[in-house]
Enzyme design. Structure first.
Site, PDB file in Angstrom:
ATOM      1  N   SER A 141       0.854  -1.190   0.000  1.00 35.33           N
ATOM      2  CA  SER A 141       0.000   0.000   0.000  1.00 35.33           C
ATOM      3  C   SER A 141       0.883   1.230   0.000  1.00 35.33           C
ATOM      4  O   SER A 141       2.015   1.205   0.512  1.00 35.33           O
ATOM      5  CB  SER A 141      -0.896   0.006   1.244  1.00 35.33           C
ATOM      6  OG  SER A 141      -1.500   1.271   1.438  1.00 35.33           O
ATOM      7  N   TYR A 155      -2.132  -0.543  10.474  1.00 33.34           N
ATOM      8  CA  TYR A 155      -2.258  -0.895   9.059  1.00 33.34           C
ATOM      9  C   TYR A 155      -1.025  -0.437   8.285  1.00 33.34           C
ATOM     10  O   TYR A 155      -0.432  -1.212   7.524  1.00 33.34           O
ATOM     11  CB  TYR A 155      -3.516  -0.259   8.464  1.00 33.34           C
ATOM     12  CG  TYR A 155      -3.675  -0.528   6.990  1.00 33.34           C
ATOM     13  CD1 TYR A 155      -4.202  -1.736   6.544  1.00 33.34           C
ATOM     14  CD2 TYR A 155      -3.290   0.416   6.036  1.00 33.34           C
ATOM     15  CE1 TYR A 155      -4.346  -2.000   5.189  1.00 33.34           C
ATOM     16  CE2 TYR A 155      -3.424   0.163   4.685  1.00 33.34           C
ATOM     17  CZ  TYR A 155      -3.948  -1.035   4.265  1.00 33.34           C
ATOM     18  OH  TYR A 155      -4.071  -1.294   2.916  1.00 33.34           O
TER      19      TYR A 155
END
Length: 250
Positions: A141, A155
């Site tokens: 990501s 995350y």
């Protein structure tokens, strides 16, 4: 090189499901894994109906169960008669501010996104090293570039681990027949991403996002921030500019 036999984890929805559709349309044989086996069955039936010449094998899989990952990858390799590419895509987007009593959400995210990714790399590279060929794709990501505050902290840390793992494996395997690609998607509209809110203008459609991901996978580039030039620029900014300049991106 055409990678004909492709395994994708997290294939019951979102990015994984859409990647499966793209590769099926290209005539690839697929091995699809996810926890929601009923949804996988629906995806399999859809793909077989639309592309009757391909093989679609499915397995229920929780990537936090290391023994299951090794077993399932081996079963799918046998069913397809080999594996040419493994897309490590399964992930969670949960999160809470650290120290607020929701350690369960943060630990689940890290176990799935990083520890689960490591298990998948162990299984995939065990196969690739044995056959002396293969393409490993890690879906990280853009949040891996910089630790994000608040509920995004665990995350972003988990995805930073995935990116570091991809970088390490790219360096290790650079002179081998095994290729490693790390993808760093920005905002793409999926069920996991939820409502775009303030990021709506920067959020790509699912189609545009997956088109960019599949294109990068097919090129077998080592590292790709996507989709488009905007996210390549943000990737550079987050990695190299001071926090004070980049805080509006996070």
């Amino acid at each position: 090189m055409r990678r004909q036999k492709i395994l994708i984890t997290g294939a019951s929805s979102g990015l994984g499901e859409e990647m499966a559709r793209r590769f099926a349309a290209q005539g690839r044989d697929l091995a699809l894994c996810a926890r929601r086996v009923e949804r996988l069955e629906s995806v399999r039936d859809e793909l077989r109906a639309a592309h009757p010449g391909i093989t679609v094998a499915i397995r229920e899989l929780d990537v936090t169960d290391h023994d299951a990952v090794i077993r399932v990858f081996g079963e799918l390799r046998a069913e397809l008669g080999g594996l040419d590419r493994v897309v490590v895509n399964a992930g969670l987007g949960k999160g809470a501010r650290i120290g607020t009593g929701r350690a369960d959400a943060n630990l689940a995210t890290v176990r799935t996104n990083f520890v689960g990714a490591l298990s998948q790399c162990e299984a995939a590279l065990g196969i690739f090293r044995e056959q002396n060929a293969g393409h490993l794709v890690l879906v990280s990501s853009i949040s891996a570039d910089r630790g994000l505050p608040g509920p995004k902290a665990a995350y972003s840390a988990s995805k930073a681990g995935v990116s570091a793992l991809g970088e390490a494996l790219t360096a290790e395997l650079a002179k081998s027949p095994i290729v490693v690609t790390t993808l760093l998607p920005g905002y793409i509209a999926t069920d996991m991403s939820g409502r775009a809110g303030d990021t709506a203008k920067m959020t790509a459609t699912l189609d545009d996002g997956v088109d960019a991901m599949v294109a990068a996978i097919e090129k077998e580039t080592n590292r790709a921030a996507l989709p488009g030039i905007t996210w390549r620029g943000i990737d550079l900014a987050l990695r190299f500019l001071p926090h004070a300049w980049t805080s509006r991106f996070v």
